[in-house]
Design a protein around this motif. Sequence first.
Motif, PDB file in Angstrom:
ATOM      1  N   ARG A  85       0.836  -1.212   0.000  1.00  0.00           N
ATOM      2  CA  ARG A  85       0.000   0.000   0.000  1.00  0.00           C
ATOM      3  C   ARG A  85       0.864   1.253   0.000  1.00  0.00           C
ATOM      4  NH1 ARG A  85      -2.418   1.398   5.645  1.00  0.00           N
ATOM      5  NH2 ARG A  85      -0.255   2.175   5.766  1.00  0.00           N
ATOM      6  N   ASP A 100      -3.732   2.418  -6.180  1.00  0.00           N
ATOM      7  CA  ASP A 100      -4.585   1.566  -5.357  1.00  0.00           C
ATOM      8  C   ASP A 100      -4.098   0.126  -5.399  1.00  0.00           C
ATOM      9  OD1 ASP A 100      -6.502   3.672  -4.739  1.00  0.00           O
ATOM     10  OD2 ASP A 100      -7.050   3.540  -6.859  1.00  0.00           O
ATOM     11  N   TYR A 102      -5.198  -3.637  -4.774  1.00  0.00           N
ATOM     12  CA  TYR A 102      -6.294  -4.590  -4.618  1.00  0.00           C
ATOM     13  C   TYR A 102      -5.699  -5.946  -4.256  1.00  0.00           C
ATOM     14  CZ  TYR A 102      -9.817  -1.471  -6.683  1.00  0.00           C
ATOM     15  OH  TYR A 102     -10.680  -0.432  -6.928  1.00  0.00           O
ATOM     16  N   ALA A 118      -9.428  -4.374   5.380  1.00  0.00           N
ATOM     17  CA  ALA A 118     -10.295  -3.202   5.497  1.00  0.00           C
ATOM     18  C   ALA A 118      -9.676  -2.179   6.436  1.00  0.00           C
ATOM     19  CB  ALA A 118     -11.681  -3.622   5.997  1.00  0.00           C
ATOM     20  N   GLY A 121      -6.616  -0.379   4.867  1.00  0.00           N
ATOM     21  CA  GLY A 121      -6.817   0.499   3.724  1.00  0.00           C
ATOM     22  C   GLY A 121      -6.542  -0.101   2.369  1.00  0.00           C
ATOM     23  N   SER A 123      -7.828  -2.540  -0.970  1.00  0.00           N
ATOM     24  CA  SER A 123      -9.040  -2.945  -1.662  1.00  0.00           C
ATOM     25  C   SER A 123      -8.964  -4.438  -1.949  1.00  0.00           C
ATOM     26  CB  SER A 123      -9.197  -2.139  -2.950  1.00  0.00           C
ATOM     27  OG  SER A 123      -9.304  -0.757  -2.663  1.00  0.00           O
ATOM     28  N   VAL A 140     -15.062  -4.675   4.228  1.00  0.00           N
ATOM     29  CA  VAL A 140     -14.495  -3.911   3.119  1.00  0.00           C
ATOM     30  C   VAL A 140     -15.648  -3.216   2.396  1.00  0.00           C
ATOM     31  CG1 VAL A 140     -13.152  -4.001   0.989  1.00  0.00           C
ATOM     32  CG2 VAL A 140     -12.617  -5.576   2.858  1.00  0.00           C
ATOM     33  N   GLU A 143     -17.336  -0.150  -2.584  1.00  0.00           N
ATOM     34  CA  GLU A 143     -16.615   0.632  -3.591  1.00  0.00           C
ATOM     35  C   GLU A 143     -15.130   0.291  -3.655  1.00  0.00           C
ATOM     36  OE1 GLU A 143     -17.117   3.376   0.072  1.00  0.00           O
ATOM     37  OE2 GLU A 143     -18.294   1.881  -1.028  1.00  0.00           O
ATOM     38  N   ARG A 144     -14.634  -0.456  -2.655  1.00  0.00           N
ATOM     39  CA  ARG A 144     -13.228  -0.889  -2.673  1.00  0.00           C
ATOM     40  C   ARG A 144     -13.098  -2.353  -3.066  1.00  0.00           C
ATOM     41  NH1 ARG A 144     -11.416   1.062   3.036  1.00  0.00           N
ATOM     42  NH2 ARG A 144     -10.200  -0.857   2.919  1.00  0.00           N
ATOM     43  N   GLY A 166     -16.801  -1.192  -6.768  1.00  0.00           N
ATOM     44  CA  GLY A 166     -16.156  -0.094  -7.465  1.00  0.00           C
ATOM     45  C   GLY A 166     -15.854  -0.381  -8.918  1.00  0.00           C
ATOM     46  N   SER A 328      -3.708   0.922 -10.583  1.00  0.00           N
ATOM     47  CA  SER A 328      -3.944  -0.055  -9.530  1.00  0.00           C
ATOM     48  C   SER A 328      -3.220  -1.353  -9.870  1.00  0.00           C
ATOM     49  CB  SER A 328      -5.440  -0.311  -9.334  1.00  0.00           C
ATOM     50  OG  SER A 328      -6.066  -0.646 -10.544  1.00  0.00           O
TER      51      SER A 328
END
Length: 477
Positions: A85, A100, A102, A118, A121, A123, A140, A143-144, A166, A328
């Motif tokens: 992250r 981002d 994931y 979650a 931070g 996704s 979570v 939207e993530r 998302g 991402s």
Amino acid sequence: MARTHEAGQLHAPGSSSIAYVPAWLTPPADVNELLPKLWARTVERGADGAVRVGGLSVAELAAEHGTPLYVLDEADFRGRAVAFRDAFAAAFADLCGGADVYYATKAFIATGVARWLAQDGLSLDTSSSGELELGLRGGVPGERIALHGNNKSRAEIEKALRAGVGRIVVDSLQEVDVVAEVAASLGVVAPVMLRITVGVEAHTHSYIATAHEDQKFGLSLSSGAAQAAVAKVLTRPELRLLGLHSHIGSQIFDMGGFEVSARRLLGLHRTVEREHGVTLPEMDLGGGFGVAYTSEHDPLGPEEIAGRLADIVARECLAQGIAVPRISVEPGRAIAAPSTFTLYEVGTTKDVDLDGGVRRRYVSVDGGMSDNVRTALYDADYSATLASRASGAPGVLSRVVGKHCESGDVVVKDEFLPADAGAGDLLAVPGTGAYCRSMASNYNQITRPAVVSVRDGVSTVLVRRETPEDLLSLDAG
């Protein structure tokens, strides 16, 4: 190309009688050594010689939870997730305001793991309604979460849209219409990305290379399917095109494939924006970053991966005269695999004489291909160590095998284990946090192991051990 025999390479025609040990495996100076890159960060040998993790010994874990057992170091897992992250946020801060991450739930997911992600931070990248449900239960936000897959059902798409995901990653021309129809029925606009097959031959096993043309995933760039999908999405008011997505494979160490993929993806990105007059705000470069399963592997860290990808994206965007989209990525294995080892109890051992005076010891454990099918499926290599005690015996060439009625039931193909390892000893196999529990089965009606997390001297069950009653509950007879 070497010919493979169903009973193993040693039986293949023309195989050398001395080629029983892979070139990367050498007899250890100390059979008790734990190579740091293979193990979670809190794993160590205690004063008594037994392996410890998170302040607990393997003997304590086996006594409380039984074996086989997946043992996950919570601090290690969360530390790796946060490292990805932070590394990507920093590397892309000046290019597109950050990036981002994931987490790819197919590697391993449980409600407790989703809760950590979650809180930290990250996704989630999901590929089924089950993975989606675990993410939501773990807190979570929708939207993530992304929904992936080459053959999503209408029910899965509807569940995702009701959850407010998302992004839905569209995998085919047919799926463009399906997602649009489901969105229309719910009265929503679906945010979508298009998975593009960029024609990159990733340096990995053919079963986990996913960006060459002759495979099931994505919309081909070279055939025009990708361009057709873009045009089709833009005609559907029920869809909002976020951007393009690519995933070139898994267990990849060479960044060259990512460079080619990014160049081709950004080329299409530029064409779409200029020919259709739309802005694509996002781009996903996938995951597949390699990890160390044995001493031969030398993986890159999150900072180096993020830095190299940022350099690639910046250079290609500059060359093509386009703004950098929000990037991402989707690491799964790189976070989960090193955080976990599988703990087994040794049962029988036997020595087998091979050609050329070579002897191999077969060490049977109380698990096998039902808890780690990757060795049989992908010809994957793993390491192992005697975990319940230290040993002063010399290392002998060994093969760790399971208890299933299958000659291919191999957990660790080649390892030097202490000559005195035997019944009742505990054996630990590192790097089993990704895909092992996710792909576990009930072959021979064996129940699947528990997954426990360990932190600060406390173990917590993330996924309980199956029981015979669990299996019988599905038997309608």
